[in-house]
Every structure is written in structure tokens, then in C-alpha cells.
Design an enzyme around this catalytic site. Structure first.
Site, PDB file in Angstrom:
ATOM      1  N   CYS A  98      37.775  19.660 -44.878  1.00 31.92           N
ATOM      2  CA  CYS A  98      36.394  19.214 -44.766  1.00 31.92           C
ATOM      3  C   CYS A  98      36.402  17.739 -44.408  1.00 31.92           C
ATOM      4  O   CYS A  98      37.209  16.971 -44.954  1.00 31.92           O
ATOM      5  CB  CYS A  98      35.676  19.442 -46.097  1.00 31.92           C
ATOM      6  SG  CYS A  98      33.952  18.922 -46.119  1.00 31.92           S
ATOM      7  N   LEU A  99      35.516  17.333 -43.521  1.00 29.67           N
ATOM      8  CA  LEU A  99      35.442  15.930 -43.127  1.00 29.67           C
ATOM      9  C   LEU A  99      35.123  15.020 -44.315  1.00 29.67           C
ATOM     10  O   LEU A  99      35.496  13.853 -44.313  1.00 29.67           O
ATOM     11  CB  LEU A  99      34.402  15.739 -42.022  1.00 29.67           C
ATOM     12  CG  LEU A  99      34.709  16.440 -40.700  1.00 29.67           C
ATOM     13  CD1 LEU A  99      33.533  16.290 -39.732  1.00 29.67           C
ATOM     14  CD2 LEU A  99      35.990  15.920 -40.087  1.00 29.67           C
ATOM     15  N   HIS A 144      27.262  23.302 -47.971  1.00 30.97           N
ATOM     16  CA  HIS A 144      26.871  21.892 -48.078  1.00 30.97           C
ATOM     17  C   HIS A 144      25.374  21.734 -48.322  1.00 30.97           C
ATOM     18  O   HIS A 144      24.972  20.886 -49.125  1.00 30.97           O
ATOM     19  CB  HIS A 144      27.260  21.109 -46.818  1.00 30.97           C
ATOM     20  CG  HIS A 144      28.674  20.659 -46.788  1.00 30.97           C
ATOM     21  ND1 HIS A 144      29.205  19.777 -47.712  1.00 30.97           N
ATOM     22  CD2 HIS A 144      29.681  20.957 -45.933  1.00 30.97           C
ATOM     23  CE1 HIS A 144      30.476  19.552 -47.425  1.00 30.97           C
ATOM     24  NE2 HIS A 144      30.797  20.252 -46.351  1.00 30.97           N
TER      25      HIS A 144
END
Length: 181
Positions: A98-99, A144
Site C-alpha cells: 500500500c502506498l 480505505h
């Protein structure tokens, strides 16, 4: 505009996001900026909370996976006010990153197919089924906007093993090639 990516530890990643109203200012520009940010960070998905906005918006760009899955070629979409309402019982484990969690990867089990209602950036309604890699990245980004992060979906043992790395992220001790916040 390229946004900095919010890193684990920021409370915006834990918020259940608010619906995007039809009169949201500069929505098309925000979507375009999110795609620029995603490209800069070399990711395949980005949710609004990852750029500090607690709204129900995420984007996906599956084109990097076109060699593995030809249906991913030129597959770029924005999803507004999405609602996953059906998930297959059949699941597959993927190794996710995940960034917002630079340097951390873990195996996560997700449904192989989902059904979802959403609006596009023109606020046109869609009701679609997604399978395979598209379903996987969409589920990750959907999490998210629900205030869930991928490490919530791993085993408690694995999460405990990552505890030190997660604490370092929250303290700002990490390195990555893209702008962060």
C-alpha cells in the site's frame, strides 16, 4: 497537482468517509490530480483518504498488470460513493502492499469477485461485477474509504511481527520515492 501520500499513523486513514455530493467543487480536477499522484507513486490504486480527504472516492489504474491479465489494459477508473453489496465465497490470497505503508507487504485473503454500485466522475450510476485483479485492487481501495487498512486483514501473528515496522511508519521513520505527508 501531485498530492503527498498520507502514511500509516495519520487518523484520516481510519475514518469512515463521507459521501461525495454532486456539487463537490472541482471533482474532475481532483480525480485528474489523483491519477497524476498515482502515476508518480507507481501504484495501481489510490483512495481519497490517502491524500488527506475523507470522502468516498478512489481510483484504480490496472494497466501495469496488462501482461498478466489482458482485461487490465488501459483500465483506469474513478469510483465515487461506491458500495460493495455482494462478494463471492471463493477467495484468493494476494501479497499486498500500500502506498500508505511503504516497505510493508503481507498476504491478504480477498473475494475473487464482487458486485458494486458506484458513480463515475460524471455522477452516472453503475452496477458492475468485478473479478480477478480488478476485484482485488477495488476491494483494497474500498477498504480505505471504510476506514480499514490492509494490515487489519492479516493474521494477528503476522500483524504482531510487523508491529515494529508499523510503529516506525507512524513515527516517520521510512524511505520511499514519492512525496509523503
Amino acid at each position: 497537482m501531485i498530492y503527498p501520500i498520507v502514511i500509516y499513523g495519520d487518523e484520516v486513514l481510519r475514518r469512515h468517509c463521507e459521501p461525495v455530493p454532486a456539487d463537490f467543487p472541482d471533482l474532475r480536477q481532483l480525480v485528474a490530480d489523483m491519477f497524476l499522484t498515482l502515476e508518480e507513486a507507481e501504484g495501481v490504486g489510490l483512495a481519497a483518504p490517502q491524500i488527506g480527504k475523507d470522502i468516498r472516492l478512489f481510483i484504480v489504474d490496472c494497466t501495469p498488470w496488462a501482461d498478466e491479465d489482458p482485461s487490465c489494459a488501459d483500465y483506469k477508473r474513478a469510483f465515487i460513493n461506491a458500495e460493495i453489496y455482494a462478494m463471492s465465497d471463493e477467495k484468493k490470497t494476494y501479497n499486498e502492499g500500500c502506498l500508505s505503508f511503504p516497505g510493508i507487504h503481507a498476504d491478504v485473503q480477498r473475494s475473487l469477485s464482487i458486485r458494486m454500485r458506484y458513480l463515475d466522475e460524471e455522477f452516472k450510476p453503475h452496477d458492475e461485477e468485478f473479478t480477478g485483479l480488478k476485484a482485488w485492487v477495488i476491494q483494497h481501495e474500498y477498504d480505505h474509504i471504510e476506514g480499514t487498512v490492509f494490515t487489519d486483514r492479516i493474521s494477528p501473528l503476522r500483524r504482531n511481527l510487523l508491529k515494529g515496522k508499523l510503529l516506525n511508519l507512524a513515527k516517520g521513520k521510512y524511505h520511499c520515492a514519492y512525496k509523503t505527508k
